[in-house]
Structure formats: C-alpha cells, structure tokens
Scaffold this motif. Sequence first.
Motif, mmCIF file in Angstrom:
data_model
loop_
_atom_site.group_PDB
_atom_site.id
_atom_site.type_symbol
_atom_site.label_atom_id
_atom_site.label_comp_id
_atom_site.label_asym_id
_atom_site.label_seq_id
_atom_site.Cartn_x
_atom_site.Cartn_y
_atom_site.Cartn_z
ATOM 1 N N GLY A 1 8.249 -1.504 1.509
ATOM 2 C CA GLY A 1 7.258 -1.450 0.509
ATOM 3 C C GLY A 1 7.369 -2.335 -0.756
ATOM 4 O O GLY A 1 5.828 -2.467 -1.252
ATOM 5 N N ARG B 1 6.221 -6.318 -1.080
ATOM 6 C CA ARG B 1 4.455 -6.064 -0.695
ATOM 7 C C ARG B 1 4.171 -7.342 -2.409
ATOM 8 O O ARG B 1 3.801 -8.349 -1.809
ATOM 9 N N THR C 1 -3.225 2.020 7.266
ATOM 10 C CA THR C 1 -3.017 1.627 5.933
ATOM 11 C C THR C 1 -4.516 3.405 5.144
ATOM 12 O O THR C 1 -4.035 3.340 4.071
ATOM 13 N N SER D 1 0.631 -9.421 5.572
ATOM 14 C CA SER D 1 0.911 -10.841 4.684
ATOM 15 C C SER D 1 0.781 -11.782 6.146
ATOM 16 O O SER D 1 0.205 -12.781 5.393
ATOM 17 N N ASP E 1 4.073 -3.972 5.253
ATOM 18 C CA ASP E 1 3.601 -5.225 4.311
ATOM 19 C C ASP E 1 4.105 -6.493 4.425
ATOM 20 O O ASP E 1 2.437 -7.532 4.891
#
Length: 614
Positions: free
Chosen positions: A332, A335, A148, A116, A112
């Motif tokens: 996660g 996120r 992912t 970003s 995550d």
Amino acid sequence: MYTCPEKYNLGLNKHKLKFRIFIVCLFLLAPFCSAQMLQDSVTKQINSAENAQEKLKLYRKYAELFSTKDFSRSIVLAHEGRKLARKLKNTTLEGDFLRLKGNAHYISGKLDSAGSYYYRALSLLKDQNQPKYLAELYNNLGRFYRKTKDFPRALKNYDLALNLYRQLNDTEGIATIYNESGVVYEYLGQHEDAVRRYSQSLEMQKKRGDLVGQGYALEFIGGSYLLQKKYVQAEKYLRQSLQLRQKTNDQFALAMNYNVLGHLYMAQNKYSEAEKNFQISNEISGRLNYLDLQKDNFENLAKIYRIHGDNDAAYESLNKFRIINDSIFSLGKARQIEELSLKYETAEKDRQLLAEKSKVLKRNVLAFSLFGLLLLGFFYYKIYQHKQKITLQREILHQQNLATIAVINTEDNERKRMATHLHDGIGQLLAAANMNISVLDEYKSDENAFEKILVRTRSILAEAIADARTLSHQIMPNILIKNSLPTALQDLVDKTGSPKLQIDLQLAGLKNNLNQNIQVVLYRTIQECLNNTIKHARATKVSIVVEQTQDSVIAHYADDGVGFDLTAEDGKNSLGLSNIGSRIEILRGTFLLETAPGAGVSLTLTIPLETYGD
C-alpha cells in the motif's frame, strides 16, 4: 506441516490423515511438473511466429492463461506484448495488456498496482470503440472494488460490463457478471439476490457447456449457503464444484474451492476436515504464489491448532500469516507513487498527442509570422523599455519622498518628545530647585530649616541631572559613544536578561568603524524588540543574530512568546512597529516581520552599507 489429529480426540489416525493428504498433494503436484515444459513451449511458439500480428495474439493468449497459474510469467508476457502493441500502434491491445498485468497483480495480492494498471488500461480503451475489451476491463474493475469493499463502485462497473455484454449478446460475459456481481450482494447480506444471480449464471453456463463457469457458479452458491449457515446445501454445491474443477484441472479454482470447504468444516467444528482442506489449498496457492489465499489459510490453521492445544504449530502458522499480511500491507505504500505515475503518464500522452496534431500547423504559421513577430517584438521592447524607465524614475522619486517624509516625521516626533521631557521633567525640577534657593535667605537664622531646604535642593538638582543624562542617553546611548556596537548590544542583553528570560546574542563580522547612524538604528531596533518581548510576549527565550557582510548588515530577532495577529488593526498600527519601520526606512533598509498567535515573533532587517558607506 501436518499436525497429529489424535491430540484433538477426533477419532482419526495420524498416519491415515497424512497419507490421504500426501495422495491428494501428489495428484495436485502433477500439473506443476510440466510447468517448465509449458513455458519453454510458449517461448518457442512466440519466437517462431510468422509475423508480428501472430506474435501479438500469442502474447495475449498466454498472458491471460498464466494470470491464474504463474503471475510473474503473466506479467512478463503482458509487458512484452504491450511493447509490441505500442510498436504496431495497436492501442486496443496495448490497453488490454495493461488489464492483464492488473489481473496478475490483483491475484497475487498487490491491489494498489492492480488498480493503477486497470485505470491506465481504461484511459486507452474507453475511446477505442471496442466493447468486448472494455467490458472485460469493467468486470475486472468491479472485482477490484469488490475486494476493497467499495461496493457502490463495484456494482457500477459490473453494470457497465453487463450492458456491454448484452449489446454484444455475449452469454459467457453475461453469465460471468451474474457470478461476480452476486458476490457483492452476498457481502451486503442480500443472500437471495446473490443466489438468484449465481443460479442464472449456472443455467447459462450449463447451456454453453462451460465446466469452468459452472464450477464458479456452484462454488458461489455453496459459499452463500455457508454464510447463511445452511451447511448441508453448502457442502452439496461445493462438492459438485470440486468435482468439475478436478475434471478441468483448474489449479487456481481448486485452491479457492478447498479454502471454502475448509471454512465450511470450520464453521461446523469439524476441525480435522477443515485442517485437511486448508492444507491442500495452501499447497496449491503456495505454488501459485497466491498470497491472499495463503494468508487466509494460515490464519485459520493457526486457529485450529490453538483450539487443540498445539501451540507450536499455531505459532508457526500465525507467524506465516503475519509475514504474508505484512508483505501485502507494505504494498500500500506504493499507492501515491502509482497514482502520480498514472496522472503523469496520462498527461504526458495527451501532451504528445496534442503536439503531433499541431506540429504541421505550427510550422506553417511560424514561417509566415516570424518576421511580423520580430518587428512587433522590437517595437514592443522599445515601448516597454521607455515605460520601465519612466516607472523606475517615478518609483525612485516616490521612495525619496517617503524617506524624506519619514525622516521629517521622526525628527519632529523626537523633538516633541524631548521638548515634553524637558518641560515636564527637567524644567519642573529646575523650577522647584529655584524656588527652594530663593527662600534660603529667609532661613539663615534657622540652621535646621536652612539645612533641610539645602538638602531638598540638592536632591532636586540630582534628579534633574539624572533626567538630563537619561535624555542624553535616549538621544545617543552613552555606551555607544564610549564603546562599539558589539559592546553596547552585549551590555543591553546583560541588563535585560533574567532567570525567566534567556537571551542568546550572536555577532559576526561587525566592524568598529560601522557608520554611527546604522549603529544607533540597530541598537534602538533591538532595544524596542526586547521591550515589546518583556511587556507583551511572555517569552522564555530570545535569539539575536547580527552579521555584517560585504555590502549590508543583517539582524535577526526571534522570541518564543505568544505572538500576535499581524492582520488585526492593533497589530498593523502598533507604535513600536511604526518606529522600527521608520528607523529602517530612513536608511533605505528592509525588514520582514513574521508572527501569528501562539507562534512567537521573528523579525529580519537588512541595512545596505552603501547608504552611508562603510
């Protein structure tokens, strides 16, 4: 922990296996012995750089170097490099340092955070006309989406990177994309396409003499053959890859190579060899803090130990797998925070940029337009003030008219109802009593008949008296005349409540000298609400709260019944709602009704005390 292979009847001596693993680990441990010396050397080089530009190059060089060796160190170097790049207004390198931070987070399993940083880097690099840096970022994004399992986006980013590398005629970049994108085709089950891309990459890297690139291509080819269960070819390429990586001493690549070899031997039920390779991979990935690879190693080691009955070792490995898996999964939770931060920082940067561009223009315009704005503002304020005054006066007159009409309509309706009640009820009863009295003289001689007529007349008159009392009570409840509003409400609740309907009444601050009109309206409103609840709501609980403050009386009524659709015609035009609205409007109060099918009813009304005085 190394377990004894003799339990598994695989024909290997326990001590020999431990000794072999020990020798390999010593060989792998050697590079880490000089890690602190390398870090000290990097710090010294950066601090002794001749100028800021040289320092910036060193930050980038070592942030990339440590991205597969020491993730924390890489993040620190990228952070410091980004700060310096921002100070020097080098947007390209600022974006590239964000990309490097994303790489360090990606390899350490923090997907995550990695995503970003990648997109924050993209927001800076996409408009800088620096295809080399942008291509590297698209490659990283392709790898991110490959991880992912978002394969369409992965291929899209790989294609963007490949086009840029082709424009630059960058054979190293092209070879890298062939390798990286081949993994996606492998995941999609298109093994021929995957091996073709890996082979193209291998040939290009051989021409370049790039041993690192050759190692990755050989490993990927071996991995593809493993998935196709072509174990001989798989082992051939994986061993070639391992030899090259031992030459380059690429610890990160070695950890992956041993892991894939572990999977190869696992697939062939060669559990002793699989255990050895997973253990070696764990030794390296543990020092690198490569959580994702450690997780896979521990999971497979647990399977091996369980197959051979070593439940303690299996439990220990499985527990380590779960700890790492949980730590990766918990990441996660950040996120949404990362996404919000990204949106905020992007919007904030755009706002600052726009503010800087318009700053000079605003100063010039402000100086020439200030007087004109003040003058126009003064005239506008005067006109607005006059319009507001007229509007307010019209609204007051309108509200007064509405209140007057409401009072007249309510009084007319009440008179009509009373007239009907008197005519059809009490009037008819009195007429009947009069008829009975008029024939009494005819039955004086018949004692029994006379007594029956007299009893019937008394009964009719008693009923008429009761109706008269009922009408009087409706006009002004008797209990309100004799007692205060709190007593009247409590009496109403006591008479209305039942085992099937629980009513909770709370009173606060009600004074005995409360205006009679307000008391009647409150009493009638609550009575109307209770009647509606009993008739229609199928409720089990009702809550009534009445509170008197310094300047108003507030009542709140709520039930847990079936509710109704307030937007429907029968809901909007309900006679009960109309009566409640009329009563409150007369006192210039307000009421708010909230309801929906299945959500019960909630009514809040407020009556100002200044309407009639306290």
